[in-house]
Write an enzyme that holds these catalytic residues in place. Structure first.
Site, short mmCIF file in Angstrom:
data_model
loop_
_atom_site.label_atom_id
_atom_site.label_comp_id
_atom_site.label_asym_id
_atom_site.label_seq_id
_atom_site.Cartn_x
_atom_site.Cartn_y
_atom_site.Cartn_z
N SER A 8 -3.15 5.44 -11.59
CA SER A 8 -4.11 4.49 -11.01
C SER A 8 -5.33 5.20 -10.41
CB SER A 8 -3.41 3.68 -9.92
OG SER A 8 -4.33 3.06 -9.07
N TYR A 11 -10.56 1.27 -11.97
CA TYR A 11 -11.12 0.11 -11.27
C TYR A 11 -12.62 0.33 -11.22
CZ TYR A 11 -6.78 -1.75 -9.20
OH TYR A 11 -5.55 -2.32 -8.99
N THR A 23 -8.98 -2.10 -15.71
CA THR A 23 -8.40 -3.30 -15.08
C THR A 23 -9.51 -4.31 -14.82
OG1 THR A 23 -6.61 -2.03 -14.12
CG2 THR A 23 -7.13 -4.12 -13.06
N LYS A 51 -6.81 -4.43 -19.22
CA LYS A 51 -5.63 -4.92 -18.47
C LYS A 51 -6.02 -6.12 -17.60
CE LYS A 51 -2.16 -3.24 -15.14
NZ LYS A 51 -2.42 -3.90 -13.87
N HIS A 102 -1.40 -8.86 -12.82
CA HIS A 102 -1.36 -7.83 -11.77
C HIS A 102 -0.08 -7.94 -10.95
CE1 HIS A 102 -4.67 -5.10 -10.10
NE2 HIS A 102 -3.64 -4.80 -9.34
C1 LIG Z 1 2.41 -1.49 -5.45
C2 LIG Z 1 1.58 -1.87 -6.62
C3 LIG Z 1 0.34 -1.29 -6.80
C4 LIG Z 1 -0.43 -1.62 -7.92
N1 LIG Z 1 -1.63 -0.99 -8.12
C5 LIG Z 1 -2.32 -1.22 -9.26
C6 LIG Z 1 -3.47 -0.45 -9.56
O1 LIG Z 1 -3.86 0.42 -8.81
N2 LIG Z 1 -4.13 -0.74 -10.71
C7 LIG Z 1 -3.72 -1.74 -11.56
O2 LIG Z 1 -4.37 -1.97 -12.59
N3 LIG Z 1 -2.61 -2.43 -11.31
C8 LIG Z 1 -1.90 -2.20 -10.20
N4 LIG Z 1 -0.74 -2.87 -9.96
C9 LIG Z 1 -0.25 -3.85 -10.97
C10 LIG Z 1 0.68 -3.16 -11.98
O3 LIG Z 1 0.00 -2.26 -12.79
C11 LIG Z 1 1.35 -4.18 -12.89
O4 LIG Z 1 0.37 -5.01 -13.46
C12 LIG Z 1 2.38 -5.06 -12.17
O5 LIG Z 1 3.05 -4.33 -11.17
C13 LIG Z 1 3.40 -5.59 -13.17
O6 LIG Z 1 4.33 -6.39 -12.55
P1 LIG Z 1 5.80 -5.86 -12.11
O7 LIG Z 1 5.59 -5.11 -10.84
O8 LIG Z 1 6.55 -7.11 -11.92
O9 LIG Z 1 6.32 -4.96 -13.21
C14 LIG Z 1 0.04 -2.58 -8.85
C15 LIG Z 1 1.30 -3.15 -8.66
C16 LIG Z 1 2.08 -2.80 -7.57
C17 LIG Z 1 3.43 -3.42 -7.41
#
Ligand SMILES: Cc1cc2nc3c(=O)[nH]c(=O)nc-3n(C[C@H](O)[C@H](O)[C@H](O)COP(=O)(O)O)c2cc1C
Length: 383
Positions: free
Chosen positions: A108, A131, A157, A253, A277
């Site tokens: 990330s 981002y 994203t 994404k 997300h």
């Molecule tokens: C703690 C956390 C931080 C996240 N940070 C980002 C991020 O920095 N960039 C991003 O595109 N998605 C981020 N996401 C979304 C994840 O990439 C992903 O889309 C999502 O967690 C999928 O769902 P799941 O947790 O049920 O597998 C984050 C998700 C979580 C849980």
């Protein structure tokens, strides 16, 4: 690992025990009332798998490629900001686990370890998630750094024009590092294992961004700068601009509508991730599994369709493939593994997914990923 771990839910329990509440809530929670977060999990659970017997299901084949990268199972570790707050040098550990197991890892923008840290820690190429920041030079520089680190794919994203409100994070005073309120000091003080381990962290803040904001006088000022940088003017032209800057694989994404998926094809993206997300942005959005079939139908085979949101078991992956995904990404599940046991915990999560997929496919009566078609999954039990 001393405790028997049978499922991702065991890793979640271990993560909950080891992490201070402020960090666990950040990992586990979703936006506002968490309606979308719950829908992601429940809608996957609600799908039924059609069982077929009297078939030879020995020697199952689970390997594939994702955006051109080999994947031992159809799953990549998705980008999660601040993973390095759950385990010392957490992003490097996740990347090593992914490389050892044989699946892609996506770093990330909001990581604690920097692009260069991960490139140094792990020989295998990883994806970088971007981002878009208001300050265009920062984006250009991050893209250059990802290119220099030999990242084969950029994950752009799309769904962060504003940051979703996670009520628990606001209440807990989540910041980087966490605010030292009395509650947080007590919380952190009662998790000495986590606290002592974090002393081994090479960095304490956003590793990719600290060198972009030389004028930030403190870590708090850096956090405030980051929050002010999400760009509400981010539109299709911005995506085209990124496409011109990045000549390797581009993955978009946050696609939740067939029209946006068609636009992704038009701008020349190589893959899309159907994603809300993990329910952390628009609360009230449908589950990502519920919109997946229409999106897959809209783009046919013109672009690779990846999926995330709610994956907690190997059968969830089979269901997503049955609904039209080429492969999936995992957010929280692998993060629970990391928070529970570092690299070993991530490997444990990946092994669980693999075994559960094998078991599921055997009982459904298939042994190849290409046989997982729409007939495998049904909303209602049907003969
Ligand atoms: C703690 C956390 C931080 C996240 N940070 C980002 C991020 O920095 N960039 C991003 O595109 N998605 C981020 N996401 C979304 C994840 O990439 C992903 O889309 C999502 O967690 C999928 O769902 P799941 O947790 O049920 O597998 C984050 C998700 C979580 C849980």
């Amino acid at each position: 690992m001393s405790t028997t771990i049978s499922s991702i839910f065991d890793l979640e329990s271990l993560a909950k025990k080891r992490l201070p509440e402020v960090i666990f809530d950040y990992v586990h929670g979703g936006a506002e009332q968490q309606i979308t977060l719950q829908r992601n999990v429940r809608d996957l659970q609600a799908l039924a798998l059609r069982q077929h017997d009297m078939r030879d299901v020995s020697d199952p084949r689970l390997s594939t490629t994702m955006a051109g990268e080999p994947a031992r199972i159809p799953l990549a570790i998705g980008p999660t900001g601040l993973a390095g707050l759950t385990w010392p040098n957490g992003e490097c550990e996740e990347a090593r686990a992914a490389a050892e197991f044989g699946v892609p890892y996506c770093l990330s923008t909001m990581s604690i370890c920097s692009i260069e840290d991960v490139a140094q820690a792990c020989e295998k190429p990883f994806w970088f998630q971007l981002y878009l920041m208001k300050k265009r030079e920062v984006n250009e520089h991050l893209i250059r750094r990802a290119r220099d680190a030999q990242c084969p794919a950029l994950v752009l994203t799309l769904d962060l024009h504003v940051q979703g409100k996670r009520w628990a994070d606001a209440k807990n005073g989540l910041s980087v590092p966490p605010k030292l309120t009395l509650h947080n000091m007590l919380d952190i003080g009662t998790h000495p294992g986590w606290l002592l381990s974090m002393a081994r962290s090479r960095r304490r803040t956003f590793g990719n961004l600290e060198q972009e904001v030389q004028q930030a006088p403190s870590v708090t000022a850096l956090s405030e700068w980051v929050e002010s940088q999400f760009d509400p003017s981010f539109d299709l032209d911005t995506v085209k601009w990124v496409r011109r800057l990045w000549d390797r694989k581009l993955i978009l994404k946050g696609i939740m509508h067939p029209d946006d998926a068609r636009l992704a094809v038009d701008v020349g993206a190589d893959a899309i991730i159907v994603s809300n997300h993990g329910g952390r942005q628009l609360d009230g959005a449908p589950s990502s599994i519920s919109v997946l079939p229409a999106i897959a139908d809209a783009v046919q085979d013109r672009i690779e369709v990846l999926f995330d949101g709610g994956i907690r078991t190997g059968s969830d992956i089979v269901k997503a493939l049955g609904r039209g995904a080429h492969a999936c990404l995992s957010g929280r599940a692998c993060l629970y593994g990391l928070a529970a046991e570092g690299k070993e915990g991530v490997l444990c999560a990946l092994n669980i997914f693999e075994q559960e997929m094998k078991d599921c496919m055997a009982l459904v009566g298939i042994r190849d990923l290409c046989s997982i078609d729409r007939g495998v999954v049904t909303a209602q039990p049907a003969i």
